[in-house]
Design a protein around this motif. Structure first.
Motif, PDB file in Angstrom:
ATOM      1  N   ASP A  31    -133.271   4.849 -41.062  1.00  0.00           N
ATOM      2  CA  ASP A  31    -134.273   4.338 -40.122  1.00  0.00           C
ATOM      3  C   ASP A  31    -133.886   2.963 -39.594  1.00  0.00           C
ATOM      4  O   ASP A  31    -133.994   2.686 -38.392  1.00  0.00           O
ATOM      5  CB  ASP A  31    -135.642   4.250 -40.807  1.00  0.00           C
ATOM      6  CG  ASP A  31    -136.399   5.572 -40.759  1.00  0.00           C
ATOM      7  OD1 ASP A  31    -135.827   6.555 -40.250  1.00  0.00           O
ATOM      8  OD2 ASP A  31    -137.546   5.620 -41.231  1.00  0.00           O
ATOM      9  N   TYR A  81    -132.105  14.773 -38.962  1.00  0.00           N
ATOM     10  CA  TYR A  81    -132.845  13.581 -39.393  1.00  0.00           C
ATOM     11  C   TYR A  81    -133.878  13.940 -40.458  1.00  0.00           C
ATOM     12  O   TYR A  81    -133.999  13.256 -41.483  1.00  0.00           O
ATOM     13  CB  TYR A  81    -133.538  12.927 -38.194  1.00  0.00           C
ATOM     14  CG  TYR A  81    -134.493  11.823 -38.592  1.00  0.00           C
ATOM     15  CD1 TYR A  81    -134.027  10.542 -38.848  1.00  0.00           C
ATOM     16  CD2 TYR A  81    -135.860  12.067 -38.732  1.00  0.00           C
ATOM     17  CE1 TYR A  81    -134.888   9.528 -39.241  1.00  0.00           C
ATOM     18  CE2 TYR A  81    -136.733  11.071 -39.118  1.00  0.00           C
ATOM     19  CZ  TYR A  81    -136.236   9.804 -39.369  1.00  0.00           C
ATOM     20  OH  TYR A  81    -137.097   8.803 -39.767  1.00  0.00           O
ATOM     21  N   LEU A 130    -132.846   9.700 -34.010  1.00  0.00           N
ATOM     22  CA  LEU A 130    -131.403   9.905 -34.074  1.00  0.00           C
ATOM     23  C   LEU A 130    -130.871  10.464 -32.767  1.00  0.00           C
ATOM     24  O   LEU A 130    -129.777  10.098 -32.323  1.00  0.00           O
ATOM     25  CB  LEU A 130    -131.080  10.844 -35.236  1.00  0.00           C
ATOM     26  CG  LEU A 130    -129.605  11.079 -35.537  1.00  0.00           C
ATOM     27  CD1 LEU A 130    -128.921   9.769 -35.917  1.00  0.00           C
ATOM     28  CD2 LEU A 130    -129.452  12.091 -36.682  1.00  0.00           C
ATOM     29  N   LYS A 134    -129.734   0.363 -33.545  1.00  0.00           N
ATOM     30  CA  LYS A 134    -128.994   1.037 -32.476  1.00  0.00           C
ATOM     31  C   LYS A 134    -129.872   1.215 -31.236  1.00  0.00           C
ATOM     32  O   LYS A 134    -129.382   1.143 -30.095  1.00  0.00           O
ATOM     33  CB  LYS A 134    -128.495   2.401 -32.959  1.00  0.00           C
ATOM     34  CG  LYS A 134    -127.306   2.304 -33.906  1.00  0.00           C
ATOM     35  CD  LYS A 134    -126.778   3.691 -34.256  1.00  0.00           C
ATOM     36  CE  LYS A 134    -125.556   3.605 -35.161  1.00  0.00           C
ATOM     37  NZ  LYS A 134    -125.010   4.946 -35.491  1.00  0.00           N
ATOM     38  N   THR A 135    -131.161   1.437 -31.443  1.00  0.00           N
ATOM     39  CA  THR A 135    -132.088   1.569 -30.308  1.00  0.00           C
ATOM     40  C   THR A 135    -132.178   0.258 -29.539  1.00  0.00           C
ATOM     41  O   THR A 135    -132.146   0.251 -28.301  1.00  0.00           O
ATOM     42  CB  THR A 135    -133.491   1.966 -30.814  1.00  0.00           C
ATOM     43  OG1 THR A 135    -133.399   3.215 -31.500  1.00  0.00           O
ATOM     44  CG2 THR A 135    -134.452   2.099 -29.658  1.00  0.00           C
ATOM     45  N   GLN A 175    -130.895   1.638 -39.413  1.00  0.00           N
ATOM     46  CA  GLN A 175    -129.735   1.779 -38.525  1.00  0.00           C
ATOM     47  C   GLN A 175    -130.165   2.268 -37.141  1.00  0.00           C
ATOM     48  O   GLN A 175    -129.677   1.758 -36.115  1.00  0.00           O
ATOM     49  CB  GLN A 175    -128.727   2.758 -39.129  1.00  0.00           C
ATOM     50  CG  GLN A 175    -128.037   2.234 -40.378  1.00  0.00           C
ATOM     51  CD  GLN A 175    -127.149   3.285 -41.043  1.00  0.00           C
ATOM     52  OE1 GLN A 175    -127.406   4.481 -40.928  1.00  0.00           O
ATOM     53  NE2 GLN A 175    -126.122   2.841 -41.743  1.00  0.00           N
ATOM     54  N   ILE A 176    -131.073   3.233 -37.093  1.00  0.00           N
ATOM     55  CA  ILE A 176    -131.533   3.772 -35.811  1.00  0.00           C
ATOM     56  C   ILE A 176    -132.281   2.709 -35.012  1.00  0.00           C
ATOM     57  O   ILE A 176    -132.115   2.606 -33.790  1.00  0.00           O
ATOM     58  CB  ILE A 176    -132.420   5.020 -36.044  1.00  0.00           C
ATOM     59  CG1 ILE A 176    -131.565   6.182 -36.561  1.00  0.00           C
ATOM     60  CG2 ILE A 176    -133.141   5.426 -34.762  1.00  0.00           C
ATOM     61  CD1 ILE A 176    -132.371   7.396 -36.993  1.00  0.00           C
ATOM     62  N   VAL A 224    -139.548   5.527 -36.161  1.00  0.00           N
ATOM     63  CA  VAL A 224    -138.373   6.401 -36.094  1.00  0.00           C
ATOM     64  C   VAL A 224    -138.775   7.808 -36.505  1.00  0.00           C
ATOM     65  O   VAL A 224    -139.493   7.998 -37.491  1.00  0.00           O
ATOM     66  CB  VAL A 224    -137.253   5.902 -37.022  1.00  0.00           C
ATOM     67  CG1 VAL A 224    -136.024   6.800 -36.910  1.00  0.00           C
ATOM     68  CG2 VAL A 224    -136.889   4.454 -36.697  1.00  0.00           C
ATOM     69  N   VAL A 261    -130.430   7.649 -30.051  1.00  0.00           N
ATOM     70  CA  VAL A 261    -129.309   6.714 -30.224  1.00  0.00           C
ATOM     71  C   VAL A 261    -127.969   7.437 -30.277  1.00  0.00           C
ATOM     72  O   VAL A 261    -126.931   6.801 -30.397  1.00  0.00           O
ATOM     73  CB  VAL A 261    -129.489   5.864 -31.504  1.00  0.00           C
ATOM     74  CG1 VAL A 261    -130.761   5.046 -31.422  1.00  0.00           C
ATOM     75  CG2 VAL A 261    -129.479   6.733 -32.756  1.00  0.00           C
ATOM     76  N   SER A 262    -127.992   8.752 -30.184  1.00  0.00           N
ATOM     77  CA  SER A 262    -126.746   9.523 -30.187  1.00  0.00           C
ATOM     78  C   SER A 262    -126.395   9.999 -28.784  1.00  0.00           C
ATOM     79  O   SER A 262    -125.802  11.053 -28.593  1.00  0.00           O
ATOM     80  CB  SER A 262    -126.876  10.732 -31.121  1.00  0.00           C
ATOM     81  OG  SER A 262    -127.165  10.338 -32.433  1.00  0.00           O
ATOM     82  N   THR A 267    -138.531   6.219 -31.390  1.00  0.00           N
ATOM     83  CA  THR A 267    -137.096   6.441 -31.213  1.00  0.00           C
ATOM     84  C   THR A 267    -136.619   7.362 -32.323  1.00  0.00           C
ATOM     85  O   THR A 267    -137.368   7.697 -33.229  1.00  0.00           O
ATOM     86  CB  THR A 267    -136.319   5.111 -31.248  1.00  0.00           C
ATOM     87  OG1 THR A 267    -134.940   5.364 -30.934  1.00  0.00           O
ATOM     88  CG2 THR A 267    -136.420   4.429 -32.605  1.00  0.00           C
TER      89      THR A 267
END
Length: 464
Positions: free
Chosen positions: A446, A437, A416, A452-453, A448-449, A387, A419-420, A414
């Motif tokens: 990290d 970030y 922020l 989400k990825t 969470q990202i 990340v 994934v945004s 990957t």
């Protein structure tokens, strides 16, 4: 320093539990009603060591502001020991493991561990002082500012060599130079940074502070200043007392010290697991690509930038035509006589619905993000992290004013921005998210990202 404190704490905890258990069996005269299998007990404790590390981290025992000041440190050690024991009691209740066959072992442990942890930490600090005195780990400081604080700071550092700072120079009027053992004097800041090798800048006034701070960011030099009351203190900054003066240590990111250690550990573990899982998929993709285009190479290599402006070769599955290798999007669209696509590409978040550079199989592996899988080897090598900000080519990152903030951490597979909205947001928005970030990094962010990825890839949200 933080890493060795962690190692010292782990050894102290294992030793303390072993001694507490041994003392109860061999020296406590009261009868006991459990099977004394010492080795099984030690093995169990070793497996539960992460509990102590987590509690110690949450207690701030690896924060510089704590371990440099003994009264705070000693109090936190007692609290962390008690909380850890309570956590293990809860663990034993739910699992049935005999972590504490009798309660008195827990009491013995708290008493022994306090002294063992403190002794280990004092030993680490002693070794650190010896190394510093012998020139290992010392930092060269440039003091900037024309006021009495410059004189006071210089005198303190001159007479306190154990602090680990050597004065490389002072930028101040002659009235504010120390009277004895005066370090090298510079008339202005530009002259100082050109002629002196500097690791840390300490500023004692507000004169040209923005220019000096920007220089420190660009050169990745630590920057400290003695605050005035009108200064706002960010959550990234910490206050130290040097020679009786409050000094604010400015941090560009939270990702330093112990944070770097844990992030690298997560990168190694995550990349190894990812490679094992993805290896069959990568093999199939490689075979298909070779069948479709036997003359073209399977992998795409390109120079990208990562932490501290370091160049490295990024690995991907080839998704675009060979004739556009090594070209920026602008150069590629110019080459195909379609300059009108440049603006559309950037406004569309570095993406086109029907990109003429991309091959047919390239569209598929981009849409499914399979082209990114070889970057796991970059992560394992340490070029990038799982990340982080997107690894950009030099021509792209040079377009952005805050590039030095983005390059304060390793780039990532990957991030922020991905994934945004992945490719549904503009270049400027993506870079602003990268800056956010860097300045707000945490292990939790990290994790969470990463999740989400995975969700974005599975449901193909924003993939093009």
């Amino acid at each position: 320093m933080k890493l060795f404190l962690m190692i010292s704490d782990v050894i102290a905890v294992i030793l303390s539990f072993s001694l507490a258990y041994y003392y109860r069996i061999h020296f406590d005269g009261r009868p006991y009603f459990f099977d004394p299998h010492t080795m099984n007990f030690v093995v169990l404790i070793i497996t539960l060591v992460p509990v102590w590390l987590i509690v110690n981290v949450m207690s701030g025992l690896y924060d510089r502001a704590i371990f440099l000041y003994r009264p705070r440190e000693y109090g936190r050690v007692i609290v962390a020991s008690v909380v850890s024991v309570m956590a293990l009691v809860s663990y034993a209740f739910f699992t049935g493991d005999d972590v504490f066959p009798v309660r008195i072992i827990a009491i013995y442990f708290i008493a022994i561990s306090f002294f063992a942890i403190i002794l280990g930490r004092e030993l680490v600090k002693l070794i650190n002082r010896v190394l510093i005195r012998n020139g290992i780990g010392r930092q060269k400081v440039l003091i900037v500012g024309s006021n009495e604080k410059t004189t006071e700071m210089a005198n303190f550092l001159i007479h306190n060599i154990d602090y680990g700072y050597d004065i490389a120079g002072i930028v101040a009027k002659s009235d504010f130079l120390p009277r004895e053992k005066c370090p090298r004097h510079f008339s202005n800041f530009n002259e100082a940074v050109e002629q002196a090798e500097v690791d840390v800048i300490i500023q004692t006034d507000n004169n040209r502070s923005e220019i000096i701070y920007d220089y420190a960011i660009e050169k990745h030099i630590s920057y400290m200043f003695l605050p005035n009351q009108d200064r706002l203190i960010s959550q990234l900054n910490s206050v130290e007392i040097i020679g009786g003066l409050p000094v604010i240590d400015i941090k560009i990111t939270k990702l330093f010290g112990a944070g770097q250690f844990w992030k690298r550990l997560m990168d190694i573990t995550g990349s190894l697991i990812g490679i094992i899982i993805a290896l069959p998929i990568m093999t199939i993709v490689a075979i298909i690509m070779k069948i479709i285009a036997p003359k073209d190479s399977i992998f795409f290599r390109q120079i990208r930038l990562t932490k501290f402006n370091k160049e490295f070769y990024i690995y991907k599955f080839r998704s675009q035509k060979a004739e556009y290798d090594g070209l920026t999007p602008e150069q590629a669209f110019e080459k195909m006589n379609k300059p009108e696509l440049i603006k559309k590409y950037r406004e569309n978040g570095d993406s086109l619905d029907d990109d003429p550079r991309v091959t047919k199989i390239g569209k598929f592996i981009r849409a499914t993000s399979l082209d990114e899988l070889p970057q796991l080897f970059n992560v394992l090598k340490g070029d990038i992290s799982l990340v982080g900000p997107r690894a950009l080519i030099p021509q792209e990152i040079n377009q952005y004013k805050k590039k030095d903030i983005i390059l304060a951490v390793k780039s990532g597979v990957t991030g922020l921005a991905q994934v945004s909205g992945r490719r549904d947001i503009s270049f400027e928005e993506r870079r602003r998210l990268d800056v956010y970030y860097v300045q707000n990094w945490s292990i939790l962010l990290d994790i969470q990202i990463i999740f989400k990825t995975i969700a974005s890839v599975i449901f193909r949200r924003g993939a093009k």
